[in-house]
Design an enzyme around this catalytic site. Structure first.
Site, mmCIF file in Angstrom:
data_model
loop_
_atom_site.group_PDB
_atom_site.id
_atom_site.type_symbol
_atom_site.label_atom_id
_atom_site.label_comp_id
_atom_site.label_asym_id
_atom_site.label_seq_id
_atom_site.Cartn_x
_atom_site.Cartn_y
_atom_site.Cartn_z
ATOM 1 C CG ASP A 201 7.977 1.289 1.025
ATOM 2 O OD1 ASP A 201 8.537 2.096 -0.406
ATOM 3 O OD2 ASP A 201 7.083 1.746 1.757
ATOM 4 C CG HIS A 202 9.087 -0.276 -4.919
ATOM 5 N ND1 HIS A 202 8.117 -0.565 -4.899
ATOM 6 C CD2 HIS A 202 8.310 0.518 -6.673
ATOM 7 C CE1 HIS A 202 6.891 0.458 -5.086
ATOM 8 N NE2 HIS A 202 7.379 0.648 -6.663
ATOM 9 C CG HIS B 258 4.682 2.013 -1.517
ATOM 10 N ND1 HIS B 258 5.731 1.529 -1.480
ATOM 11 C CD2 HIS B 258 3.623 1.239 -2.395
ATOM 12 C CE1 HIS B 258 5.452 0.248 -1.651
ATOM 13 N NE2 HIS B 258 4.155 -0.174 -2.479
HETATM 14 C C1 BG6 Z 1 3.134 -2.139 -5.569
HETATM 15 C C2 BG6 Z 1 2.386 -2.198 -5.248
HETATM 16 O O1 BG6 Z 1 4.034 -2.563 -4.172
HETATM 17 O O2 BG6 Z 1 3.735 -1.145 -5.808
HETATM 18 C C3 BG6 Z 1 1.785 -2.204 -5.934
HETATM 19 O O3 BG6 Z 1 1.661 -3.822 -4.575
HETATM 20 C C4 BG6 Z 1 1.444 -1.145 -6.880
HETATM 21 O O4 BG6 Z 1 0.442 -2.941 -5.907
HETATM 22 C C5 BG6 Z 1 2.627 -1.230 -7.150
HETATM 23 O O5 BG6 Z 1 0.604 -1.144 -8.345
HETATM 24 C C6 BG6 Z 1 2.966 0.512 -7.133
HETATM 25 O O6 BG6 Z 1 4.336 1.089 -7.731
HETATM 26 P P1 BG6 Z 1 4.743 1.865 -8.638
HETATM 27 O O7 BG6 Z 1 5.715 1.862 -8.601
HETATM 28 O O8 BG6 Z 1 4.083 2.017 -10.415
HETATM 29 O O9 BG6 Z 1 3.900 2.907 -8.377
#
Ligand code: BG6
Length: 486
Positions: free
Chosen positions: A174-175, A237
Site C-alpha cells: 500500500d504505497h 489507503h
Molecule cells: C492509487 C490510486 O492507489 O493512488 C490512484 O489507484 C490515486 O487512483 C493514487 O490517484 C494516489 O496516490 P498519491 O500518492 O498521488 O496520493
C-alpha cells in the site's frame, strides 16, 4: 531471518507504474548508495525487448522522471550495467524456462519478485515461479493493489499466491505506508509522551481523514470505472491511515506487532450495513466543472459512456472499542476536488466551562492536523489572547502552532514511497506492508457498505468538478454538529 536480496525482478517492467515510480525509486536508492553491493535488476514483460533496449528505456525514464538536481550521469551508467531484461509471456513454458535461467544466472542470494501486473495473474505467476524452483525460502514476492474486487476475489488471489509462498514472504504494497508523512504519524504518536494520553474518546471529539485529488481518471478509465473511489482509495489507503491513527501502541515496531494492532482496529469497525448506509455514507460522481481555474469535463464524458461508479465517497465510521467509543471518524476521498490534500484532523473536546463567556469570546476547540500532501506539515491550533486592551475581559483568537517539517528538513531530498518500500522488501522487513488478514477484514467491511448501497439502490450524487463533493457529504457531518475542515 532473511538476508538483503541482491536481485529484484520486476514483472510488468515496461508498464506505467514501473515508469512513474519503480524505476525512478531504484535509481534513487542506487544513487544514494542504499542498495546491496551485488544488486541486480531484471525487468520482464511481454514486450520483445533485449537488455540493451530495456536499458535505453530505463535511461529515458530516469531522465524524464527524476529531477535534474537528483541525478548524475555516472551513477545512471553504473546502474544500467546492473540491469537486464528478459521477455516472458504468461502461460508460455518456453519463455518462462528462459526467464528462470536468467534469474539463476543473475542470482547471488535472496530475490525479490515484484508483480506489477494485473492481480488476476498473481496466482499463476507464483505457481510458475514455484514450478521452476524459484519460490525457495530465499525469495519474497511483492504484490500491488488491488488485491481483489471484493472479499471473495481477494481470498481467491491470496489463496493462489499462498500455494507457492508463505505469508511471511508475501509483501502487499500500500504505497501510502511508504510515504514519509505516514511514518511520521507513527513517530508523532509513539515518539512523544505529549499526545498519547489525550488520544482517546475522553479528549477527542471527532477525527477526519481526507484524501482529496484534483486529477480525474487520467486515462485509466477502464480500471477505474470497475473500481470507484471506495475500492481504489478507501478500502486500502484511507483504512490504513485510519488504522495508524487509531491503533493501540504496538509493543515494537515490527511486522507482527504493528499489523496485529492494525487488524484489531479493522475488526472493531462498526459495520455500516443496509440499515445504516443512508446516514453513514455518501457516494458522488463529478460532472463538468473547473479545477485550478481550468474547465474540465465530467466523469462520464471522460469515460465516454454512462456510468454509476462513484468518484467520491464519504463515510461516518465508528470504532467500537474502549479508546474510541462514540468518536466519529469521518473519511472522505474524491477525484476532481478543489485542491490536492491528504490530511488527518483530530478535533479535541471543548473546554468543560468557559470563563470568557461574558466577554462574548468563543473558545474554539483545539485541533491537531497532520498533513501528508501536498507537503508535510503538522499544526496544532490553540486559543490565545488577542493582543490589546479589552473592556469586558479577554478577547481570544485561534492561533496555529506550525511544525513545518518541509522547512525543518529542507535539506533532505523528497523520496518516492517506493524507495522506502523497496529498501524494506530487499531487507526482508514487512512492517510497512499489508498482511492478508488486514486486506480481507477491510474488504469484509467495505463489501457490507456495497451491499447496503445495492439494497437501497444508491446512485452517486453529482458534484461539479472543483467542489468538495455532493452537498449530502456536508450533512453527513453537520447533522451531528460537526463540519469538514476546509
Ligand atoms: C492509487 C490510486 O492507489 O493512488 C490512484 O489507484 C490515486 O487512483 C493514487 O490517484 C494516489 O496516490 P498519491 O500518492 O498521488 O496520493
Amino acid at each position: 531471518s532473511s538476508q538483503p536480496a541482491s536481485l529484484l525482478v520486476i514483472f510488468g517492467a515496461t508498464g506505467d507504474l514501473a515508469q512513474r515510480m519503480l524505476l525512478p525509486s531504484v535509481y534513487g536508492l542506487h544513487r544514494d548508495g542504499q542498495l546491496p553491493p551485488y544488486f541486480r535488476l531484471l525487468g520482464t514483460a511481454r514486450s520483445e525487448l533485449d537488455s540493451a533496449g530495456f536499458r535505453d528505456m530505463v535511461a529515458a525514464t530516469i531522465e524524464q522522471r527524476v529531477p535534474e538536481a537528483d541525478r548524475d550521469e555516472a551513477s545512471l551508467r553504473a546502474l544500467l550495467e546492473r540491469i537486464e531484461y528478459q521477455p516472458a509471456a504468461l502461460g508460455d513454458e518456453d519463455s518462462f524456462a528462459q526467464l528462470t535461467e536468467r534469474v539463476r544466472s543473475m542470482r547471488d542470494g535472496d530475490v525479490v519478485f515484484h508483480l506489477s501486473t494485473a492481480p488476476r495473474f498473481y496466482g499463476q505467476i507464483c505457481a510458475d515461479l514455484a514450478r521452476h524452483g524459484l519460490a525457495d525460502p530465499g525469495t519474497r514476492v511483492l504484490l500491488e493493489k488491488p488485491i481483489g474486487h471484493d472479499l471473495a476475489t481477494a481470498i481467491e488471489i491470496n489463496d493462489g499466491v499462498a500455494q507457492s509462498f508463505d505469508e511471511d514472504r508475501i509483501y502487499r504494497v500500500d504505497h501510502y505506508l511508504g510515504k514519509e508523512g505516514v511514518q511520521n504519524l507513527i513517530a508523532l504518536r509513539f515518539g512523544n509522551a505529549l499526545f498519547e494520553p489525550l488520544w482517546n474518546a475522553r479528549h477527542i471529539e471527532q477525527v477526519q481523514i481526507t484524501v482529496a485529488e484534483t486529477v480525474g481518471v487520467e486515462g485509466r478509465g477502464d480500471y477505474y470505472d470497475d473500481s470507484g473511489a471506495m475500492r481504489d482509495m478507501l478500502q486500502n489507503h484511507l483504512l490504513q491511515l485510519l488504522c495508524l491513527t487509531a491503533m493501540e501502541p504496538p509493543s515494537q515496531f515490527d511486522p507482527s506487532a504493528v499489523r496485529n494492532e492494525k487488524k484489531k482496529v479493522l475488526r472493531s469497525l462498526r459495520p455500516i450495513g443496509r440499515a445504516d448506509v443512508a446516514g453513514h455514507s455518501v457516494a458522488g460522481q463529478y460532472t463538468a466543472g473547473a479545477v485550478d481555474g481550468k474547465a474540465v469535463p465530467g466523469y462520464v464524458d471522460e469515460l465516454g459512456r454512462p456510468s454509476r461508479t462513484e468518484t467520491f465517497v464519504a463515510l461516518r465510521a465508528h470504532i467500537d472499542n474502549w479508546r474510541w467509543s462514540g468518536v466519529p471518524f469521518y473519511l472522505r476521498t474524491g477525484k476532481r476536488m478543489p485542491r490536492r490534500c491528504t490530511e488527518i484532523y483530530l478535533q479535541f473536546r471543548a473546554v468543560p466551562h468557559s470563563i470568557f463567556a461574558q466577554a462574548g469570546a468563543n473558545v474554539d476547540p483545539n485541533a491537531l492536523v497532520i498533513r501528508l500532501q501536498p507537503e508535510e506539515h503538522i499544526e496544532l491550533s490553540l486559543m490565545s489572547k488577542t493582543p490589546g486592551l479589552d473592556r469586558n475581559g479577554l478577547r481570544l483568537s485561534q492561533v496555529s502552532l506550525d511544525l513545518d517539517l518541509h522547512e525543518e528538513f529542507a535539506h533532505h531530498r523528497r523520496r518516492l514511497a517506493y524507495e522506502r518500500l523497496y529498501l524494506d522488501a530487499i531487507e526482508g522487513n514487512g512492517t510497512l506492508f499489508v498482511r492478508r488478514d488486514e486486506v480481507e477484514c477491510a474488504w469484509a467491511w467495505v463489501d457490507e457498505i456495497f451491499d447496503g448501497w445495492r439494497h437501497a439502490g444508491t446512485v452517486p450524487k453529482h458534484y461539479p468538478a472543483g467542489t468538495w463533493g455532493p452537498s449530502a457529504a456536508v450533512s453527513l457531518t453537520e447533522r451531528h454538529g460537526h463540519s469538514w475542515r476546509e
